[in-house]
Design an enzyme around this catalytic site. Sequence first.
Site, PDB file in Angstrom:
ATOM      1  N   ASP A  28       0.822  -1.219   0.000  1.00 11.16           N
ATOM      2  CA  ASP A  28       0.000   0.000   0.000  1.00 11.16           C
ATOM      3  C   ASP A  28       0.854   1.267   0.000  1.00 11.16           C
ATOM      4  OD1 ASP A  28      -2.360   1.399  -0.017  1.00 11.16           O
ATOM      5  OD2 ASP A  28      -2.649   1.315   2.146  1.00 11.16           O
ATOM      6  N   GLY A  29       0.321   2.327  -0.592  1.00 17.22           N
ATOM      7  CA  GLY A  29       0.976   3.628  -0.534  1.00 17.22           C
ATOM      8  C   GLY A  29       1.494   4.125  -1.876  1.00 17.22           C
ATOM      9  N   TRP A  33       2.738   8.031  -2.746  1.00 16.97           N
ATOM     10  CA  TRP A  33       4.129   8.181  -3.201  1.00 16.97           C
ATOM     11  C   TRP A  33       4.159   9.044  -4.463  1.00 16.97           C
ATOM     12  CZ3 TRP A  33       6.884   7.059  -7.618  1.00 16.97           C
ATOM     13  CH2 TRP A  33       8.277   6.984  -7.495  1.00 16.97           C
ATOM     14  N   SER A  73      -7.524  -5.561  -4.783  1.00 18.67           N
ATOM     15  CA  SER A  73      -8.617  -6.097  -3.965  1.00 18.67           C
ATOM     16  C   SER A  73      -9.931  -6.083  -4.732  1.00 18.67           C
ATOM     17  CB  SER A  73      -8.762  -5.267  -2.676  1.00 18.67           C
ATOM     18  OG  SER A  73      -9.403  -4.038  -2.962  1.00 18.67           O
ATOM     19  N   GLU A  75     -12.381  -4.585  -3.863  1.00 11.43           N
ATOM     20  CA  GLU A  75     -12.908  -3.213  -3.739  1.00 11.43           C
ATOM     21  C   GLU A  75     -12.168  -2.223  -4.635  1.00 11.43           C
ATOM     22  OE1 GLU A  75     -12.240  -5.137  -0.872  1.00 11.43           O
ATOM     23  OE2 GLU A  75     -14.362  -5.665  -0.920  1.00 11.43           O
ATOM     24  N   ASN A  76     -10.999  -2.610  -5.134  1.00 10.57           N
ATOM     25  CA  ASN A  76     -10.212  -1.666  -5.942  1.00 10.57           C
ATOM     26  C   ASN A  76     -10.856  -1.348  -7.296  1.00 10.57           C
ATOM     27  OD1 ASN A  76      -7.010  -2.854  -4.660  1.00 10.57           O
ATOM     28  ND2 ASN A  76      -8.169  -1.039  -4.057  1.00 10.57           N
ATOM     29  N   TRP A  77     -11.903  -2.096  -7.700  1.00 13.97           N
ATOM     30  CA  TRP A  77     -12.639  -1.763  -8.930  1.00 13.97           C
ATOM     31  C   TRP A  77     -13.354  -0.428  -8.801  1.00 13.97           C
ATOM     32  CZ3 TRP A  77     -11.180  -4.682 -12.822  1.00 13.97           C
ATOM     33  CH2 TRP A  77     -10.828  -6.020 -12.617  1.00 13.97           C
ATOM     34  N   ARG A  79     -12.038   2.286  -8.213  1.00 14.32           N
ATOM     35  CA  ARG A  79     -11.126   3.377  -8.622  1.00 14.32           C
ATOM     36  C   ARG A  79     -11.434   3.845 -10.045  1.00 14.32           C
ATOM     37  NH1 ARG A  79      -5.425   2.388  -5.587  1.00 14.32           N
ATOM     38  NH2 ARG A  79      -6.359   1.854  -3.587  1.00 14.32           N
ATOM     39  N   ARG A 202      -5.335  -1.202   9.138  1.00 14.69           N
ATOM     40  CA  ARG A 202      -6.525  -2.030   8.876  1.00 14.69           C
ATOM     41  C   ARG A 202      -6.157  -3.180   7.954  1.00 14.69           C
ATOM     42  NH1 ARG A 202      -7.837   3.114   6.895  1.00 14.69           N
ATOM     43  NH2 ARG A 202      -7.297   3.371   4.697  1.00 14.69           N
TER      44      ARG A 202
HETATM   45  C1  IPE Z   1      -5.474  -2.619   0.065  1.00 14.88           C
HETATM   46  O1  IPE Z   1      -5.150  -1.282  -0.103  1.00 14.88           O
HETATM   47  C2  IPE Z   1      -5.397  -3.347  -1.243  1.00 14.88           C
HETATM   48  C3  IPE Z   1      -4.073  -3.473  -1.835  1.00 14.88           C
HETATM   49  C4  IPE Z   1      -2.971  -3.003  -1.341  1.00 14.88           C
HETATM   50  C5  IPE Z   1      -4.040  -4.172  -3.079  1.00 14.88           C
HETATM   51  P1  IPE Z   1      -6.275  -0.157  -0.339  1.00 14.88           P
HETATM   52  O2  IPE Z   1      -5.537   1.097  -0.575  1.00 14.88           O
HETATM   53  O3  IPE Z   1      -7.219  -0.609  -1.372  1.00 14.88           O
HETATM   54  O4  IPE Z   1      -7.005  -0.155   1.067  1.00 14.88           O
HETATM   55  P2  IPE Z   1      -7.875   0.973   1.762  1.00 14.88           P
HETATM   56  O5  IPE Z   1      -8.843   1.493   0.737  1.00 14.88           O
HETATM   57  O6  IPE Z   1      -6.923   2.047   2.197  1.00 14.88           O
HETATM   58  O7  IPE Z   1      -8.512   0.302   2.915  1.00 14.88           O
HETATM   59  C1  IPE Z   2      -1.722   0.160  -3.284  1.00 17.34           C
HETATM   60  O1  IPE Z   2      -1.446   1.529  -3.319  1.00 17.34           O
HETATM   61  C2  IPE Z   2      -1.940  -0.430  -4.653  1.00 17.34           C
HETATM   62  C3  IPE Z   2      -3.315  -0.868  -4.933  1.00 17.34           C
HETATM   63  C4  IPE Z   2      -4.301  -0.804  -4.088  1.00 17.34           C
HETATM   64  C5  IPE Z   2      -3.581  -1.392  -6.245  1.00 17.34           C
HETATM   65  P1  IPE Z   2      -2.622   2.597  -3.336  1.00 17.34           P
HETATM   66  O2  IPE Z   2      -2.975   2.883  -4.751  1.00 17.34           O
HETATM   67  O3  IPE Z   2      -3.742   2.166  -2.486  1.00 17.34           O
HETATM   68  O4  IPE Z   2      -1.879   3.849  -2.705  1.00 17.34           O
HETATM   69  P2  IPE Z   2      -2.509   4.897  -1.706  1.00 17.34           P
HETATM   70  O5  IPE Z   2      -3.029   4.132  -0.529  1.00 17.34           O
HETATM   71  O6  IPE Z   2      -3.587   5.620  -2.446  1.00 17.34           O
HETATM   72  O7  IPE Z   2      -1.362   5.772  -1.345  1.00 17.34           O
HETATM   73 MG    MG Z   3      -4.115   2.441  -0.524  1.00 17.87          MG
END
Ligand code: IPE
Ligand code: IPE
Ligand code: MG
Length: 248
Positions: A28-29, A33, A73, A75-77, A79, A202
């Site tokens: 994550d992050g 970054w 994840s 839930e990432n759909w 985005r 979390r």
């Molecule tokens: C969790 O990170 C999923 C992955 C790192 C692939 P998210 O960035 O999606 O989680 P939330 O939204 O901060 O909980």
């Molecule tokens: C994790 O980084 C990668 C994925 C969830 C695909 P993020 O894209 O969630 O990065 P932040 O949390 O927005 O910084």
């Molecule tokens: Mg994130």
Amino acid sequence: MPLFKKKQQQELSLSDIVLPEHIGIIMDGNGRWAKKRGLPRSAGHTAGAQTFRKIARYCSDIGIKYLTVYAFSTENWRRPKEEIDALMRLFKDYLQEAIRDFKDDSIVLRFIGDRSAFSPELLSLMNENEEESCDRDGMVLNIAMNYGGRAELVTAIQSIAQQAADGVLKPEEISEALVSDNLYTKGQPDPDLIIRPSGENRTSNFLLWQSAYAEYVIMDVLWPDFTERDLDKALIEFAKRNRRFGGV
Ligand code: IPE
Ligand code: IPE
Ligand code: MG
């Protein structure tokens, strides 16, 4: 300075400690970054993918048996389409090179999550990587793509319910072991250590069942900046934990 205090402050090194058998990483992050640098989020994902290559190889080199990384994840759909498209392109590029790349490290590649959402091209690359690597004897690398712990449990419950409806299983025969056997991680040990960079406290739906007794190490570094030394720090922190599993 008293001797015991000096001893306490001495740095432990990897050779002094027992390593976890299975590590999970919530990568994550990436977005933060990129934002810090005035770059699009996709640039953060590209940098994060490089970190992933480096850390996966390092885990294999130091003798970790199982590594599960959270890449995307369920839930990432949610985005923006642009970001999802960039991520899918990155997965494709990565899987194309992974087929040859991990050969020397004997890494076994597995994908966990619901694959039905991916393009036929990505699907066939996933299958190809699994088939090519399944006879290797090195670290098992699970890449969680379109993975959600709740969705995984729902799928397991559906499969178990079907067996009960078919009369091949009695409800009282449903055990913790049977549930574990119906998860994507069937046959693998539960994670001992889960690392979450980027400072979020979390689970975000990662390995819900399997992490019941995992040790969490939350780190303030953003994933693209994560180094081998950060992994060492997490391993040393893990080694200091007193795992009781409910006992005394
Ligand atoms: C969790 O990170 C999923 C992955 C790192 C692939 P998210 O960035 O999606 O989680 P939330 O939204 O901060 O909980
Ligand atoms: C994790 O980084 C990668 C994925 C969830 C695909 P993020 O894209 O969630 O990065 P932040 O949390 O927005 O910084
Ligand atoms: Mg994130």
